[in-house]
Design a protein around this motif. Structure first.
Motif, mmCIF file in Angstrom:
data_model
loop_
_atom_site.group_PDB
_atom_site.id
_atom_site.type_symbol
_atom_site.label_atom_id
_atom_site.label_comp_id
_atom_site.label_asym_id
_atom_site.label_seq_id
_atom_site.Cartn_x
_atom_site.Cartn_y
_atom_site.Cartn_z
ATOM 1 N N VAL A 143 0.673 -0.946 0.346
ATOM 2 C CA VAL A 143 -0.111 0.074 0.001
ATOM 3 C C VAL A 143 0.599 1.158 0.253
ATOM 4 O O VAL A 143 1.971 1.127 1.228
ATOM 5 N N LEU A 181 -5.575 2.024 -4.108
ATOM 6 C CA LEU A 181 -3.956 1.836 -2.534
ATOM 7 C C LEU A 181 -3.409 1.708 -3.092
ATOM 8 O O LEU A 181 -2.172 1.998 -2.338
ATOM 9 N N ASP A 193 0.815 5.148 0.698
ATOM 10 C CA ASP A 193 0.393 6.430 1.338
ATOM 11 C C ASP A 193 0.405 7.800 1.427
ATOM 12 O O ASP A 193 1.692 8.331 1.820
#
Length: 458
Positions: free
Chosen positions: A55, A364, A57
């Motif tokens: 993922v 994501l 972020d």
């Protein structure tokens, strides 16, 4: 020969889910094949567990240096690894000093060294009067810039005006970097009401807080940024969209092929205002969590590709700053702690909306990689890409309790929530750094844009 092979019946590659084997060599994906090749190398067979890109972020507040009592690189990146996040980008405003000068950037880098458990890049900040620091910050390797159109909550990081942006945007556009913008333009009348509420008049009522930051604040600010995006041909990125009333103007801007991207947050897709009780300040964020009808429209825009991806906006603070005792939304720090649960929260909500594994990987992993310029090395399971991976079980569930939280403070609106999607392993550069609750830490890298501003290096 390969360093390791990971076999799964559910490997998420761009556009589909396949059964096969991912071969890893020197921290990179050497190949993705249907059958395990012959040879003497370690094999990890995860059966029917999902193998997905790690993922990414690009919206995290780590708060170090200067406010490490709020969070810090050690705890934030440990929580990230436990949640399958292999790359994050730190925001410039909650540290002290704020990252608005080259000198402050050096302090940020020095504070991160030796503490990173995941890959970490950095945004620079735009504040009134620091336009001469933009190029020095670019020279240091920031991945882009962040600005606020309303008070950030940090006095050292004041909001910009349109005049400030007109000085900064041409420089940012010249280097092809993104400008991330917190889009709220406050109105004097509502700001006055908010000040009255801060004096103790109805501050614990969530509806009062929600009314104090209406959708029109976002809509007006987004209209301004779309206009500047078109005028200067600068990549403008709208962070944490919560107002569904802006979807139409965003869609029109994209139809005109403007360099505009948009994110929303897990909390806007998972929670609804109707379910937040008075005094539950762990839910306070800005913009606020809005009504169910609004948030369902966000889901529609996400599915339609109008919203590009989902990011946590992990923004922790000590318990006393969240005003848990008083329950006063007007006084409480506005931020949601959630970095460890980014994947599980989105998957839990996505399942209810009929979305699949590829959707989650798109929102994501693949799409977030583009914003900081990492799309050629991260966000996909594909030959030549970094072997940053997460193994997770989409059928398995867990309940969020304080004892499993790895970020510094155990305050989160997800406490007590039953979530689906258990992260079992996290791999960083082909090395297993998290496995069923056990960590192999200090494997992260600092991501710096190179002098040509085209690639990144660890």
């Amino acid at each position: 020969m390969f360093d390791v092979a990971i076999q799964s019946s559910r490997i998420i590659i761009p556009g589909k889910v396949i059964s096969g084997v991912v071969l890893i060599k020197d921290g990179k994906i050497a190949d993705v094949v249907n059958e395990l090749p012959e040879g003497d190398f370690p094999l990890t067979d995860i059966g029917s567990k999902v193998l997905m890109p790690g993922v990414i972020d690009p919206h995290v507040h780590i708060n170090e240096p200067g406010r490490t009592d709020w969070e810090g690189f050690d705890t934030a990146t440990k929580a990230a690894i436990a949640g399958g996040i292999t790359t994050l980008v730190d925001m410039p405003l909650n540290s002290s000093p704020v990252t608005t000068t080259a000198k402050a950037f050096d302090e940020k880098i020095n504070s991160a060294k030796g503490q990173l458990h995941t890959n970490c890049g950095f945004w620079g900040g735009i504040v009134p009067g620091n336009e001469k620091q933009i190029e020095p910050l670019i020279g240091k390797g920031v991945l882009g810039f962040k600005a606020f159109l309303t008070h950030s909550g940090i006095d050292e990081f004041p909001n910009v005006t349109e005049d400030d942006l007109r000085k900064a945007i041409p420089i940012i556009a010249k280097y092809g970097l993104p400008l991330l913008v917190h889009c709220e333009l406050s109105s004097p009348l509502l700001s006055l009401r908010a000040k009255r509420s801060k004096r103790g008049v109805g501050g614990e009522v969530y509806q009062n807080y929600l009314s104090s930051r209406p959708k029109s604040w976002e809509d007006n600010a987004i209209a301004l940024m779309i206009s500047l995006c078109e005028e200067f041909n600068c990549h403008v990125h709208i962070v944490h969209l919560s107002s569904a009333d802006s979807i139409e103007q965003i869609a029109k801007a994209k139809q005109k092929r403007l360099p505009l991207t948009v994110e929303t947050g897990q909390h806007y897709l998972y929670f609804n205002a109707e379910d937040i009780e008075d005094g539950q300040t762990q839910f306070k964020c800005a913009p606020p969590v809005r009504e169910k009808a609004n948030n369902e429209r966000l889901w529609q825009a996400l599915n339609a590709g109008i919203i590009d991806f989902v990011a946590t906006d992990h923004s922790p603070a000590p318990p006393e700053m969240k005003e848990l005792a008083s329950g006063d939304f007007m006084k409480a720090w506005g931020g949601i702690s959630s970095i460890q649960f980014a994947l599980s929260v989105l998957w839990t909500a996505a399942k209810k909306h009929g979305c699949g594994l590829n959707d989650v990987a798109n929102w994501l992993c693949e799409k977030p990689a583009v914003l900081p310029g990492l799309q050629k090395t991260k966000g996909k399971i594909q030959k030549g890409y970094d072997a940053d991976l997460v193994v997770w079980d989409p059928e398995k569930s867990f309940t969020v309790t304080e004892d499993i939280i790895h970020h510094k403070h155990k305050i989160t609106p997800y406490l007590g929530e039953k979530l689906y999607g258990v992260v079992e392993q996290t791999w960083l550069k082909g090395e297993k750094v998290f496995d069923s609750g056990e960590f192999n830490l200090n494997k992260g890298s600092i991501l710096i844009r190179d002098k040509e501003h085209k690639e990144h290096k660890a």
